[in-house]
Design a protein around this motif. Structure first.
Motif, PDB file in Angstrom:
ATOM      1  N   HIS A 305       0.839  -1.202   0.000  1.00 20.33           N
ATOM      2  CA  HIS A 305       0.000   0.000   0.000  1.00 20.33           C
ATOM      3  C   HIS A 305       0.872   1.250   0.000  1.00 20.33           C
ATOM      4  O   HIS A 305       2.006   1.244   0.489  1.00 20.33           O
ATOM      5  N   ALA A 306       0.320   2.322  -0.556  1.00 25.19           N
ATOM      6  CA  ALA A 306       0.982   3.629  -0.523  1.00 25.19           C
ATOM      7  C   ALA A 306      -0.087   4.713  -0.492  1.00 25.19           C
ATOM      8  O   ALA A 306      -1.199   4.531  -0.989  1.00 25.19           O
ATOM      9  N   ARG A 307       0.282   5.848   0.115  1.00 24.29           N
ATOM     10  CA  ARG A 307      -0.669   6.950   0.311  1.00 24.29           C
ATOM     11  C   ARG A 307      -0.353   8.073  -0.677  1.00 24.29           C
ATOM     12  O   ARG A 307       0.812   8.450  -0.867  1.00 24.29           O
ATOM     13  N   ALA A 310      -0.424  15.374  -1.798  1.00 25.62           N
ATOM     14  CA  ALA A 310      -0.943  16.482  -2.608  1.00 25.62           C
ATOM     15  C   ALA A 310       0.029  16.928  -3.699  1.00 25.62           C
ATOM     16  O   ALA A 310      -0.388  17.486  -4.718  1.00 25.62           O
ATOM     17  N   ASP A 311       1.331  16.693  -3.481  1.00 22.33           N
ATOM     18  CA  ASP A 311       2.310  17.125  -4.488  1.00 22.33           C
ATOM     19  C   ASP A 311       2.529  16.089  -5.595  1.00 22.33           C
ATOM     20  O   ASP A 311       3.424  16.243  -6.427  1.00 22.33           O
ATOM     21  N   GLY A 312       1.721  15.019  -5.620  1.00 21.25           N
ATOM     22  CA  GLY A 312       1.855  14.014  -6.673  1.00 21.25           C
ATOM     23  C   GLY A 312       2.842  12.914  -6.355  1.00 21.25           C
ATOM     24  O   GLY A 312       3.138  12.080  -7.215  1.00 21.25           O
ATOM     25  N   SER A 313       3.336  12.884  -5.129  1.00 18.95           N
ATOM     26  CA  SER A 313       4.234  11.796  -4.719  1.00 18.95           C
ATOM     27  C   SER A 313       3.445  10.787  -3.890  1.00 18.95           C
ATOM     28  O   SER A 313       2.278  11.005  -3.545  1.00 18.95           O
ATOM     29  N   LEU A 314       4.096   9.649  -3.586  1.00 18.67           N
ATOM     30  CA  LEU A 314       3.513   8.628  -2.720  1.00 18.67           C
ATOM     31  C   LEU A 314       4.390   8.471  -1.490  1.00 18.67           C
ATOM     32  O   LEU A 314       5.604   8.733  -1.532  1.00 18.67           O
ATOM     33  N   LEU A 320      11.357  -2.922   4.497  1.00 22.33           N
ATOM     34  CA  LEU A 320      12.541  -2.402   3.815  1.00 22.33           C
ATOM     35  C   LEU A 320      12.805  -0.936   4.145  1.00 22.33           C
ATOM     36  O   LEU A 320      13.835  -0.390   3.748  1.00 22.33           O
ATOM     37  N   GLY A 321      11.863  -0.296   4.851  1.00 15.08           N
ATOM     38  CA  GLY A 321      12.082   1.085   5.254  1.00 15.08           C
ATOM     39  C   GLY A 321      10.930   1.996   4.899  1.00 15.08           C
ATOM     40  O   GLY A 321       9.859   1.550   4.470  1.00 15.08           O
ATOM     41  N   ASP A 322      11.137   3.301   5.130  1.00 12.46           N
ATOM     42  CA  ASP A 322      10.163   4.324   4.769  1.00 12.46           C
ATOM     43  C   ASP A 322      10.501   4.838   3.368  1.00 12.46           C
ATOM     44  O   ASP A 322      11.676   5.078   3.045  1.00 12.46           O
ATOM     45  N   HIS A 323       9.475   5.049   2.577  1.00 11.97           N
ATOM     46  CA  HIS A 323       9.705   5.412   1.176  1.00 11.97           C
ATOM     47  C   HIS A 323       8.829   6.600   0.793  1.00 11.97           C
ATOM     48  O   HIS A 323       7.660   6.683   1.179  1.00 11.97           O
ATOM     49  N   GLY A 331       6.973   2.183  -5.845  1.00  5.95           N
ATOM     50  CA  GLY A 331       6.625   0.814  -6.220  1.00  5.95           C
ATOM     51  C   GLY A 331       7.833  -0.089  -6.255  1.00  5.95           C
ATOM     52  O   GLY A 331       7.800  -1.229  -5.767  1.00  5.95           O
ATOM     53  N   ALA A 332       8.943   0.423  -6.809  1.00  8.57           N
ATOM     54  CA  ALA A 332      10.170  -0.373  -6.868  1.00  8.57           C
ATOM     55  C   ALA A 332      10.750  -0.587  -5.474  1.00  8.57           C
ATOM     56  O   ALA A 332      11.191  -1.697  -5.128  1.00  8.57           O
ATOM     57  N   ALA A 333      10.753   0.464  -4.631  1.00  9.90           N
ATOM     58  CA  ALA A 333      11.337   0.368  -3.294  1.00  9.90           C
ATOM     59  C   ALA A 333      10.590  -0.646  -2.428  1.00  9.90           C
ATOM     60  O   ALA A 333      11.209  -1.430  -1.689  1.00  9.90           O
ATOM     61  N   LEU A 334       9.279  -0.660  -2.494  1.00  7.05           N
ATOM     62  CA  LEU A 334       8.508  -1.595  -1.674  1.00  7.05           C
ATOM     63  C   LEU A 334       8.781  -3.051  -2.058  1.00  7.05           C
ATOM     64  O   LEU A 334       8.713  -3.952  -1.224  1.00  7.05           O
TER      65      LEU A 334
END
Length: 368
Positions: A305-307, A310-314, A320-323, A331-334
Motif C-alpha cells: 500500500h501507498a498513500r 498532494a504534491d503528486g508523490s507517494l 525495507l524502510g520508509d519510502h 513501487g520499486a522500493a517496496l
C-alpha cells in the motif's frame, strides 16, 4: 526548403500501362509514401517442370521473367530502384519480395543506392510446392526486404502497436507463416488456368500495408500484375498507383479492384503508439480530481500500500524502510526491485472494481 508538387489526383487509384521505369520517372519527385515491388525473379528455369505423374507444373516461364544474363538483370534492378527511390517521400519505405534467385542481388543494389535496410522478412509458406525432382530441399519460403529511403530519416512509418495486436499481444517477428494464394482467392482466366503465375496472397500485402502506412497514404506498385496491392490498399483506405506493362493483367486488376468495398475509416486506423500519446504526469490525476490526497493505492494483490500526497508523490513503509517519491520509485522500493511501472503496478478501487491507475490516466487523455 524546396516544396515539391503533390501527386496529381488523376494518377491516384489507377492502373497505368507501360514501362514501369519510364512511368515512375514521370511521377512527381518525393510523392509516394510506400512502394511494394514484386519484380521478375529471373528464375532461369531449364526446361519443363513435371510432377511424378508426368503432368506439367504451371511454372513461371513468361518472357517478362527472362534476362540474357545477370548483368542485364542487375542493370534493370538498378534502374527501377533508382526511379522508385526518386518517387518516395523522404520518410517513405520500400518493400521488395524475391526468392533465392534474385533477392541477394536486389539487396546489394538497395544498399548501393542508399536505401537503409530495416528488416528482412521470411515468408514461410504453409503450403509450399514440393520439390518434384528430389534434388534439393523444398523451397518453402520467399524473402521480403523492408528498407527506408534514407538512413538519416528516422520518421518512417512503422505501426508497431498494430502489429503487436495482430500477433495476439506479442511483438511481431520477422518470420511470417502465411499460405500461398490458392482456392477462391486465386484469379483464373477464361481457360481455367492461373491469370498470373506469381499472384501473391492478400494476407501478405495486408501485413505489409498495415505495418508501414496509414489511411490516405499513397502506395506505389511498379509490378502490379493482377492488382493484389491495389485491392488490399483500397480495402484498407489507402490510395494506390499500379504500373503494369501487360494490358491483359491491367484489365484483370481494374475489374478486381472495382469490386472491392473499402472498410470504414475507424476500422482501419492504426492503433496509436504509446510514444505518440501525450505525456500525463501522475499529479494531473490529483489536479483533475480523479484522485484525492490521502487516497490509499495498492498493488493488485492488496498486500502493498501507498498513500497519495498532494504534491503528486507517494509515501509508504514496510520492512525495507520508509519510502517517498514517484509512483515508480515507491513501487520499486517496496518490492526491493530495480524498477517498476507505477501506472500498471498501483491500483485504486473504482465502483467496487480494483483498476490500475493507468485507467484514470486514459480518462485524462480522452478529454484532451
Amino acid at each position: 526548403m524546396t516544396h515539391l508538387p503533390p501527386m496529381p489526383v488523376e494518377n491516384l487509384d489507377r492502373v497505368l500501362v507501360g514501362d514501369c521505369i519510364e512511368l515512375m520517372r514521370s511521377l512527381p519527385e518525393a510523392s509516394v509514401d510506400m512502394v511494394f515491388a514484386d519484380p521478375p525473379y529471373n528464375l532461369q528455369l531449364g526446361g519443363e517442370l513435371l510432377r511424378p505423374d508426368h503432368s506439367k507444373v504451371d511454372a513461371v516461364d513468361d518472357d517478362w521473367d527472362k534476362f540474357a544474363d545477370f548483368a542485364r538483370y542487375d542493370s534493370f534492378t538498378n534502374a527501377w530502384l533508382k526511379a522508385a527511390r526518386r518517387a518516395l517521400k523522404p520518410g517513405g519505405t520500400l518493400w521488395v519480395i524475391g526468392s533465392y534467385h534474385n533477392i541477394f542481388r536486389i539487396g546489394t543494389a538497395l544498399q548501393d543506392q542508399g536505401f537503409w535496410l530495416l528488416n528482412d522478412i521470411v515468408w514461410r509458406k504453409s503450403n509450399p510446392m514440393p520439390n518434384f525432382r528430389g534434388k534439393r530441399f523444398t523451397n518453402a519460403h520467399e524473402t521480403l526486404i523492408w528498407a527506408a529511403r534514407d538512413r538519416a530519416n528516422k520518421k518512417y512509418t512503422f505501426n508497431y502497436d498494430s502489429m503487436k495486436e495482430l500477433n495476439e499481444g506479442l511483438q511481431m517477428r520477422s518470420d511470417w507463416l502465411l499460405p500461398l494464394c490458392t482456392g477462391g482467392e486465386r484469379l483464373k482466366g477464361e481457360d481455367g488456368k492461373k491469370a498470373h503465375p506469381t499472384q501473391k496472397p492478400e494476407s501478405l500485402l495486408f501485413r505489409c500495408i498495415m505495418a508501414a502506412s496509414n489511411p490516405g497514404d499513397i502506395i506505389l506498385d511498379p509490378f502490379f500484375g493482377t492488382g493484389t496491392t491495389g485491392a488490399v490498399a483500397r480495402r484498407l483506405g489507402r490510395r494506390f498507383i499500379g504500373l503494369e506493362r501487360d494490358p491483359d493483367y491491367a484489365a484483370i486488376a481494374r475489374k478486381r479492384i472495382a469490386e472491392i468495398e473499402p472498410l470504414a475509416g475507424e476500422d482501419v486506423t492504426p492503433k496509436p503508439s504509446k510514444r505518440q500519446e501525450p505525456r500525463i504526469a501522475f499529479g494531473v490525476l490529483i489536479e483533475a480530481g480523479l484522485l484525492q490526497p490521502g487516497t490509499v493505492l495498492s498493488d493488485l494483490s492488496g498486500r502493498l500500500h501507498a498513500r497519495v500526497r498532494a504534491d503528486g508523490s507517494l509515501s509508504a513503509s514496510n520492512a525495507l524502510g520508509d519510502h517517498r517519491g514517484s509512483i515508480h520509485k515507491v513501487g520499486a522500493a517496496l518490492q526491493g526491485a530495480p524498477a517498476c511501472n507505477g501506472w500498471t503496478f498501483w491500483h485504486v478501487d473504482v465502483a467496487g472494481a480494483r483498476l490500475p491507475i493507468d485507467h484514470l490516466r486514459q480518462q485524462v487523455r480522452a478529454g484532451l
